[in-house]
Write a protein that holds these residues in place. Structure first.
Motif, PDB file in Angstrom:
ATOM      1  N   THR A 135      -7.543   0.469   3.795  1.00 50.20           N
ATOM      2  CA  THR A 135      -8.790  -0.042   3.965  1.00 50.20           C
ATOM      3  C   THR A 135      -9.259  -0.896   2.660  1.00 50.20           C
ATOM      4  N   ASP A 136      -9.044  -0.224   1.446  1.00 49.67           N
ATOM      5  CA  ASP A 136      -9.401  -0.887   0.162  1.00 49.67           C
ATOM      6  C   ASP A 136      -8.447  -1.632  -0.259  1.00 49.67           C
TER       7      ASP A 136
ATOM      8  N   ILE B 237      -5.309  -1.191  -1.735  1.00 53.84           N
ATOM      9  CA  ILE B 237      -4.795  -0.715  -3.036  1.00 53.84           C
ATOM     10  C   ILE B 237      -3.190  -0.878  -3.158  1.00 53.84           C
TER      11      ILE B 237
ATOM     12  N   PRO C 225      -7.586   5.197   2.599  1.00 54.48           N
ATOM     13  CA  PRO C 225      -8.165   4.502   1.304  1.00 54.48           C
ATOM     14  C   PRO C 225      -7.230   3.536   1.083  1.00 54.48           C
ATOM     15  N   TYR C 226      -5.943   3.740   0.929  1.00 57.63           N
ATOM     16  CA  TYR C 226      -5.034   2.612   0.503  1.00 57.63           C
ATOM     17  C   TYR C 226      -4.978   1.327   1.235  1.00 57.63           C
TER      18      TYR C 226
ATOM     19  N   THR D  29       0.777  -1.278  -0.011  1.00 57.91           N
ATOM     20  CA  THR D  29       0.021   0.097   0.000  1.00 57.91           C
ATOM     21  C   THR D  29       1.059   1.252  -0.015  1.00 57.91           C
TER      22      THR D  29
END
Length: 95
Positions: free
Chosen positions: A36-37, A39, A33-34, A9
């Motif tokens: 939790t999702d 990425i 966001p990186y 991430t």
């Protein structure tokens, strides 16, 4: 989040570009966001190896001073506390 996921991430933040990287440095909540999702940009870690192989036709037997692996800087974290980066360190990160 495990060590590999954290590493991938972080690579995704780098792959997102300078503006996003600076945003995460300024506000760690921008990293959410990186994380939790999930990425990831694991492949970014192998870019230097692929570039070296492409240019020289040989495998890169790299031995670097610092490891990019999560939690590898045992000296820097020996007491279990984070030390905020000073202005000079932030500037080096941004280069």
């Amino acid at each position: 989040m495990g060590g590999d996921a954290f590493l991938y991430t972080r690579a995704a933040v780098v792959a997102a570009g300078r503006t996003e990287f600076d945003s995460v440095l300024e506000d760690p909540a921008a990293f959410t966001p990186y994380a939790t999702d999930l990425i990831w940009a694991e492949s970014l870690l192998y870019t230097p190896d692929r570039a070296y192989r492409r240019i020289t036709g040989e495998e890169w037997d790299r031995d670097t001073r610092y490891s990019y692996e999560s939690y590898s800087n045992t000296e820097g974290w020996a007491d279990g506390t984070a030390r905020p980066a000073d202005g000079d360190e932030l500037q080096r990160c941004r280069r």
